[in-house]
Design a protein around this motif. Structure first.
Motif, PDB file in Angstrom:
ATOM      1  N   UNK A 132     -17.597  -4.817  20.282  1.00 51.74           N
ATOM      2  CA  UNK A 132     -17.660  -3.539  19.551  1.00 51.74           C
ATOM      3  C   UNK A 132     -16.541  -3.461  18.525  1.00 51.74           C
ATOM      4  N   UNK A 133     -15.341  -3.858  18.957  1.00 54.05           N
ATOM      5  CA  UNK A 133     -14.180  -3.786  18.065  1.00 54.05           C
ATOM      6  C   UNK A 133     -14.335  -4.752  16.883  1.00 54.05           C
ATOM      7  N   UNK A 134     -14.941  -5.903  17.149  1.00 54.21           N
ATOM      8  CA  UNK A 134     -15.116  -6.897  16.081  1.00 54.21           C
ATOM      9  C   UNK A 134     -15.837  -6.296  14.885  1.00 54.21           C
ATOM     10  N   UNK A 135     -16.883  -5.514  15.161  1.00 54.86           N
ATOM     11  CA  UNK A 135     -17.645  -4.899  14.072  1.00 54.86           C
ATOM     12  C   UNK A 135     -16.920  -3.670  13.528  1.00 54.86           C
ATOM     13  N   UNK A 136     -16.475  -2.792  14.433  1.00 53.86           N
ATOM     14  CA  UNK A 136     -15.880  -1.520  13.991  1.00 53.86           C
ATOM     15  C   UNK A 136     -14.537  -1.717  13.292  1.00 53.86           C
ATOM     16  N   UNK A 137     -13.704  -2.594  13.828  1.00 51.04           N
ATOM     17  CA  UNK A 137     -12.371  -2.763  13.238  1.00 51.04           C
ATOM     18  C   UNK A 137     -12.448  -3.515  11.910  1.00 51.04           C
ATOM     19  N   UNK A 138     -13.393  -4.425  11.799  1.00 50.39           N
ATOM     20  CA  UNK A 138     -13.571  -5.113  10.513  1.00 50.39           C
ATOM     21  C   UNK A 138     -13.877  -4.082   9.438  1.00 50.39           C
ATOM     22  N   UNK A 139     -14.718  -3.130   9.782  1.00 47.39           N
ATOM     23  CA  UNK A 139     -15.077  -2.074   8.843  1.00 47.39           C
ATOM     24  C   UNK A 139     -13.868  -1.180   8.553  1.00 47.39           C
ATOM     25  N   UNK A 140     -13.161  -0.816   9.624  1.00 43.78           N
ATOM     26  CA  UNK A 140     -11.992   0.060   9.458  1.00 43.78           C
ATOM     27  C   UNK A 140     -10.902  -0.592   8.612  1.00 43.78           C
ATOM     28  N   UNK A 141     -10.758  -1.905   8.741  1.00 44.80           N
ATOM     29  CA  UNK A 141      -9.762  -2.632   7.937  1.00 44.80           C
ATOM     30  C   UNK A 141      -9.973  -2.326   6.460  1.00 44.80           C
ATOM     31  N   UNK A 142     -11.252  -2.310   6.052  1.00 46.09           N
ATOM     32  CA  UNK A 142     -11.551  -2.062   4.642  1.00 46.09           C
ATOM     33  C   UNK A 142     -11.345  -0.600   4.268  1.00 46.09           C
ATOM     34  N   UNK A 143     -11.533   0.296   5.242  1.00 48.34           N
ATOM     35  CA  UNK A 143     -11.255   1.716   4.973  1.00 48.34           C
ATOM     36  C   UNK A 143      -9.745   1.900   4.832  1.00 48.34           C
ATOM     37  N   UNK A 144      -8.986   1.331   5.774  1.00 51.20           N
ATOM     38  CA  UNK A 144      -7.529   1.481   5.750  1.00 51.20           C
ATOM     39  C   UNK A 144      -6.930   0.928   4.463  1.00 51.20           C
ATOM     40  N   UNK A 145      -7.414  -0.235   4.037  1.00 51.61           N
ATOM     41  CA  UNK A 145      -6.809  -0.880   2.862  1.00 51.61           C
ATOM     42  C   UNK A 145      -7.431  -0.406   1.545  1.00 51.61           C
ATOM     43  N   UNK A 146      -8.303   0.598   1.630  1.00 55.18           N
ATOM     44  CA  UNK A 146      -8.993   1.144   0.451  1.00 55.18           C
ATOM     45  C   UNK A 146      -9.745   0.048  -0.312  1.00 55.18           C
ATOM     46  N   UNK A 147     -10.242  -0.920   0.439  1.00 58.80           N
ATOM     47  CA  UNK A 147     -10.965  -2.046  -0.160  1.00 58.80           C
ATOM     48  C   UNK A 147     -12.474  -1.846  -0.093  1.00 58.80           C
ATOM     49  N   UNK A 148     -12.894  -0.799   0.623  1.00 55.10           N
ATOM     50  CA  UNK A 148     -14.327  -0.586   0.827  1.00 55.10           C
ATOM     51  C   UNK A 148     -15.045  -0.386  -0.502  1.00 55.10           C
ATOM     52  N   UNK A 149     -14.363   0.282  -1.423  1.00 55.62           N
ATOM     53  CA  UNK A 149     -14.942   0.510  -2.747  1.00 55.62           C
ATOM     54  C   UNK A 149     -15.257  -0.813  -3.433  1.00 55.62           C
ATOM     55  N   UNK A 176     -24.046  11.275  -2.409  1.00 54.13           N
ATOM     56  CA  UNK A 176     -22.805  10.999  -3.127  1.00 54.13           C
ATOM     57  C   UNK A 176     -21.587  10.946  -2.228  1.00 54.13           C
ATOM     58  N   UNK A 177     -21.810  10.665  -0.935  1.00 53.59           N
ATOM     59  CA  UNK A 177     -20.680  10.658   0.002  1.00 53.59           C
ATOM     60  C   UNK A 177     -19.933   9.332   0.011  1.00 53.59           C
ATOM     61  N   UNK A 178     -20.607   8.245  -0.417  1.00 52.46           N
ATOM     62  CA  UNK A 178     -19.979   6.916  -0.317  1.00 52.46           C
ATOM     63  C   UNK A 178     -18.682   6.850  -1.117  1.00 52.46           C
ATOM     64  N   UNK A 179     -18.704   7.411  -2.317  1.00 52.83           N
ATOM     65  CA  UNK A 179     -17.507   7.319  -3.162  1.00 52.83           C
ATOM     66  C   UNK A 179     -16.342   8.052  -2.523  1.00 52.83           C
ATOM     67  N   UNK A 180     -16.639   9.107  -1.753  1.00 55.01           N
ATOM     68  CA  UNK A 180     -15.544   9.839  -1.095  1.00 55.01           C
ATOM     69  C   UNK A 180     -14.938   9.020   0.032  1.00 55.01           C
ATOM     70  N   UNK A 181     -15.799   8.402   0.836  1.00 60.24           N
ATOM     71  CA  UNK A 181     -15.291   7.597   1.960  1.00 60.24           C
ATOM     72  C   UNK A 181     -14.506   6.395   1.434  1.00 60.24           C
ATOM     73  N   UNK A 182     -15.014   5.793   0.354  1.00 57.61           N
ATOM     74  CA  UNK A 182     -14.422   4.541  -0.107  1.00 57.61           C
ATOM     75  C   UNK A 182     -13.149   4.738  -0.926  1.00 57.61           C
ATOM     76  N   UNK A 183     -12.923   5.950  -1.421  1.00 55.08           N
ATOM     77  CA  UNK A 183     -11.761   6.164  -2.282  1.00 55.08           C
ATOM     78  C   UNK A 183     -10.613   6.870  -1.589  1.00 55.08           C
ATOM     79  N   UNK A 184     -10.817   7.289  -0.334  1.00 55.50           N
ATOM     80  CA  UNK A 184      -9.747   8.041   0.343  1.00 55.50           C
ATOM     81  C   UNK A 184      -9.246   7.334   1.574  1.00 55.50           C
TER      82      UNK A 184
END
Lengths: 265, 255
Positions: free
Chosen positions: A74-91, A257-265
């Motif tokens: 579970x962590x493998x998938x969720x934390x990989x995703x969170x890494x990109x949220x934390x580092x603002x790289x998701x955008x 239009x929610x993606x840009x908010x999640x990916x930029x903050x």
């Protein structure tokens, strides 16, 4: 699906882990602590009971190892995703030619690597310190581990979907989701220990049948194909639902239009 | 005239009752730099997000290389790239590692040489083995621009690339962007709050206010239209004077 993209993300995870020894320590620290606490407790209880409850030891230590497979997946998938949220790289990822399936596949493959490392350490230490040999379950380990991995990835997808929908506010859920199901999953005790309503919840979880099966195998009972079949069937249902929710959240995020908010903050 | 790399027609986007973009239309030709100007909340980010396929338009159409970025997302994204002041690359990776990962995502041939060339062009080759999180704002911006050019895009979307840069570095970035655009004949959509950026880099400007285009033309044309000394004064006048949007909007609505 492009294997180039999956390879790119695997490479990135490899860069991340080889550059930071704390991540590698973290990978084995918590499961190790859990094994030591539960293992020592069971040795103590076994001693008090004059060695009359040997299975108790194996149930608990087996539960720790099996639970860690589900949790790490579970962590493998969720934390990989969170890494990109934390580092603002998701955008950067959402505006690159990356399909959600490629991104998820990379997280899953890296999760397998993480799980393999953590569980291997646990298996060795359990054998050395608590005389617990997981390989007494022989080939049954393969479907058991497989089913737990599948359910772990499903929970990881659900966690990622929640973060995508509700932003970083939902981050705590990414950590909490496995523990929310743990009581009903019967990791350390049989299903009939739960109250009736708890048993009903437990029967809806694919992992419950695996923990039940593990205890039966450790008791040298014949392999229960029915339980495994039920677990795999439930896994398919859960995984289809999680994939549907993930795709819906992604599509709805674009529409609203929610993606840009999640990916930029 | 050849097919535009980007064609936006009557783009409309609502969030609940709030109209973020109203009838936005414009085109970018290959080799052209279009500036998208406006105060915070003018609709620039929504327009960028729509072009990148991250926001679905309420109505209207967007064509990137003749394709719909929402439905042909992967095909479109392979041929464009973007850089935003509001996103970061993973801080704990080395500079070359970040670029290498994106080079693989974009299937760049001879990626090591490409990375070396880009780092050289943006004068940060000496930072190749530096941890990304240890870069200064100016170095970080240049790294983002390296990432944005890694796949030799035909269309580049730059969202405030000089935000938080000191004047010397901002000047350097502007010159490099202009040089790359000329050498590679890239179409660029450029948003900025820095009027000097707009005057130096953009061939044409769209001025957005409350989701609508209120001015369209070269910087000289816009300055003349609003009878101001420079773009900064135009910006202030448009943003402060709520009535100004109506009259010029009809005259200057874009293509």
């Amino acid at each position: 699906m492009s294997l180039h993209v999956v390879y790119a993300f695997l490479l990135r995870y490899l860069f991340l882990y080889t550059r930071n020894w704390i991540r590698i320590i973290e990978l084995i620290f918590w499961p190790l602590m859990e094994l030591l606490v539960w293992g020592s407790l069971t040795v103590f209880l076994n001693g008090k009971a004059g060695g009359q409850v040997p299975q108790f030891v194996t149930y608990l230590i087996g539960g720790v190892i099996f639970w860690d497979i589900l949790f790490r997946a579970q962590q493998g998938v969720a934390i990989s995703f969170l890494e990109d949220v934390w580092t603002k790289n998701l955008n950067n990822i959402f505006v690159a030619p990356v399909r959600p399936l490629e991104y998820l596949t990379a997280g899953i493959l890296f999760g397998i690597l993480r799980t393999t490392v953590a569980v291997s350490v646990l298996i060795v230490l359990a054998a050395m310190n608590f005389n617990f040999n997981v390989f007494t379950m022989k080939w049954a380990l393969v479907p058991y581990f497989g089913s737990l991995l599948l359910f772990g990835w499903t929970l990881g997808m659900l966690s990622s979907a929640l973060i995508l929908r509700f932003g970083q506010a939902a981050e705590a859920l990414a950590w909490a989701i496995p523990f929310l199901i743990q009581p009903a999953a019967c990791v350390f005790y049989p299903l009939n220990s739960l109250p009736e309503w708890g048993q009903m919840i437990g029967r809806c979880l694919p992992c419950t049948y695996i923990f039940e099966g593990m205890r039966a195998t450790l008791d040298h009972q014949p392999f229960n194909w029915g339980q495994l079949g039920m677990s795999l069937a439930l896994n398919l249902v859960w995984m289809a639902a999680a994939a549907g929710i993930y795709a819906w959240v992604l599509e709805s995020g674009r529409r609203r239009g929610l993606l840009t908010r999640v990916t930029s903050h | 005239m050849s097919e535009p790399v980007l064609a936006v027609h009557e783009l409309h986007r609502k969030f609940g009752d709030h109209v973020a973009i109203e009838k936005l239309s414009f085109q970018i030709q290959r080799g052209e730099v279009l500036g998208l100007l406006g105060a915070n909340g003018a609709g620039k980010t929504t327009a960028m997000g729509s072009i990148l396929g991250m926001i679905k338009p309420t109505s209207g159409s967007i064509r990137v290389f003749g394709m719909d970025p929402y439905h042909d997302r992967i095909k479109v994204l392979r041929r464009l790239n973007s850089s935003s002041a509001y996103s970061d690359l993973p801080a704990n990776l080395l500079v070359w590692q970040n670029l290498y990962v994106f080079a693989k995502i974009y299937r760049v041939q001879n990626s090591k040489q490409k990375i070396a060339d880009l780092l050289e062009m943006f004068e940060i080759a000496h930072l190749r083995n530096r941890v990304t999180g240890h870069l200064s704002a100016g170095e970080n911006t240049r790294l983002h621009l390296c990432k944005a050019l890694i796949n030799d895009p035909e269309l580049l979307l730059l969202d405030e690339p000089t935000a938080s840069l000191d004047p010397e570095i901002a000047d350097k970035v502007r010159k490099i962007v202009r040089r790359v655009q000329r050498e590679k004949n890239i179409g660029i959509l450029y948003t900025s709050h820095n009027m000097l950026d707009i005057e130096e880099v953009c061939d044409r400007v769209l001025f957005m206010h409350r989701g609508r285009v209120v001015a369209d033309g070269t910087t000289q044309e816009i300055i003349a239209k609003f009878d101001q000394k420079n773009m900064e004064d135009v910006f202030i006048r448009i943003v402060r004077d709520g009535n100004i949007e109506d009259a010029p909007a009809k005259e200057t609505a874009a293509v």
